[in-house]
Design a protein around this motif. Structure first.
Motif, PDB file in Angstrom:
ATOM      1  N   LYS A  53       0.392  -8.214  12.736  1.00 63.14           N
ATOM      2  CA  LYS A  53      -0.743  -7.292  12.591  1.00 63.14           C
ATOM      3  C   LYS A  53      -1.987  -8.063  12.164  1.00 63.14           C
ATOM      4  CE  LYS A  53       2.111  -3.347  11.255  1.00 63.14           C
ATOM      5  NZ  LYS A  53       2.563  -2.548  10.103  1.00 63.14           N
ATOM      6  N   TYR A  57      -8.188  -6.254  10.169  1.00 64.09           N
ATOM      7  CA  TYR A  57      -8.062  -4.842  10.553  1.00 64.09           C
ATOM      8  C   TYR A  57      -7.207  -4.095   9.531  1.00 64.09           C
ATOM      9  CZ  TYR A  57      -6.967  -0.669  13.285  1.00 64.09           C
ATOM     10  OH  TYR A  57      -6.814   0.625  13.696  1.00 64.09           O
ATOM     11  N   GLU A  58      -6.054  -4.689   9.184  1.00 62.59           N
ATOM     12  CA  GLU A  58      -5.113  -4.043   8.241  1.00 62.59           C
ATOM     13  C   GLU A  58      -5.692  -3.972   6.823  1.00 62.59           C
ATOM     14  OE1 GLU A  58      -1.911  -2.697   8.742  1.00 62.59           O
ATOM     15  OE2 GLU A  58      -2.487  -2.873  10.848  1.00 62.59           O
ATOM     16  N   THR A  59      -6.342  -5.048   6.398  1.00 63.86           N
ATOM     17  CA  THR A  59      -6.792  -5.147   5.001  1.00 63.86           C
ATOM     18  C   THR A  59      -8.115  -4.440   4.748  1.00 63.86           C
ATOM     19  OG1 THR A  59      -5.740  -7.328   4.920  1.00 63.86           O
ATOM     20  CG2 THR A  59      -7.194  -6.787   3.103  1.00 63.86           C
ATOM     21  N   GLU A  98      -0.623 -10.661   9.527  1.00 61.14           N
ATOM     22  CA  GLU A  98       0.559 -10.413   8.679  1.00 61.14           C
ATOM     23  C   GLU A  98       1.779 -10.280   9.581  1.00 61.14           C
ATOM     24  OE1 GLU A  98       3.750  -7.919   7.305  1.00 61.14           O
ATOM     25  OE2 GLU A  98       2.185  -7.144   8.641  1.00 61.14           O
ATOM     26  N   TRP A 103       1.357 -13.574   5.158  1.00 56.96           N
ATOM     27  CA  TRP A 103       0.001 -13.619   5.721  1.00 56.96           C
ATOM     28  C   TRP A 103      -0.451 -15.059   5.888  1.00 56.96           C
ATOM     29  CZ3 TRP A 103      -2.864  -8.748   5.825  1.00 56.96           C
ATOM     30  CH2 TRP A 103      -2.143  -7.669   5.284  1.00 56.96           C
TER      31      TRP A 103
END
Length: 254
Positions: A53, A57-59, A98, A103
């Protein structure tokens, strides 16, 4: 993060290989006439294929899979269908992701097509200074001393460093302790690199500016005095000797 088990090491090796490979393939895919949105979508597909991922974008809810900065953009450039790559453009791709709870982070600047604007010396300085900095890191070395090395080497090449962007610890999240592995020496910082920790080391080498400032879009950073900035970044494992470069699949120094 501090690596204490073999499974943690394998987790960091795997995610680092993914982000390194994604960066390498995106760099090879980038062509004159292509939009940065198309380049970003290609990178996103590679990450998906690995089951990884996008970290920004995720964080942070970043509007893209990777940060793609072009010309006067210093960092955190937003991929856009309206941003078309042209001959001689200076481009930076920063890929972090990730995978299975681990990460990793890497990035690199390069010139699209022919170097008609003479950006290559700045690109080479950034890349070579990162290599020199990393080879001088081991457990017990002061973080400030590596910052001093980076700034000194930049000055020797006729360039400056961006002082408010930095490398950082990475592993169980995108940004961990140590939070500020700066590109210059802060004499009061007595923090040292610790053996068996994973950190992302980045150079931010600049022609005119020393501070990155945010544009109104809330993401894109540019130099406070204009000019151009190049960034190169590797995630490494600190040892008693030369570090292990976990993101070496990006082929940065090939």
């Amino acid at each position: 993060m501090s690596i204490t088990t073999e499974s943690e090491l394998l987790g960091m090796i795997k995610v680092s290989e993914v982000v390194g490979t994604t960066l390498k393939l995106m760099k090879e895919y980038a062509k004159v006439g292509m939009s940065t949105k198309e380049l970003d979508a290609y990178g996103g597909e590679i990450l998906k294929r690995y089951g990884a991922k996008s970290a920004p974008y995720e964080t942070y809810g970043f509007p893209g899979y990777a940060c793609i900065s072009v010309n006067k953009e210093a960092a955190h450039g937003i991929p856009s269908k309206n941003k078309i790559l042209k001959e001689g453009d200076l481009i930076n791709i920063d890929v972090s992701a990730e995978l299975n709870g681990f990460w990793s982070d890497n990035g690199g600047s390069f010139v699209i097509g022919e170097d008609i604007h003479n950006h290559q010396p700045l690109v080479d300085a950034s890349k070579n200074i990162l290599h020199k900095a990393i080879t001088n890191i081991k457990g017990g070395v002061k973080i400030a001393d590596i910052g001093h090395l980076i700034e000194s080497e930049a000055k020797k090449s006729g360039f400056k460093v961006i002082k408010n962007l930095a490398g950082h610890g990475v592993g169980r999240s995108l940004h961990e302790e140590p939070e500020n592995i700066l590109n210059y020496r802060v004499r009061t910082n007595r923090e040292r690199f610790k053996k068996n920790t994973t950190v992302a080391i980045e150079t931010f080498i600049s022609t005119k500016s020393t501070v990155a400032v945010e544009l109104k879009d809330g993401w894109t950073l540019v130099g406070n005095k204009g000019g151009y900035v190049t960034q190169h970044e590797q995630t490494i494992l600190v040892t008693d000797n030369t570090p292990i470069i976990l993101t070496e699949s990006n082929g940065m120094w090939n």
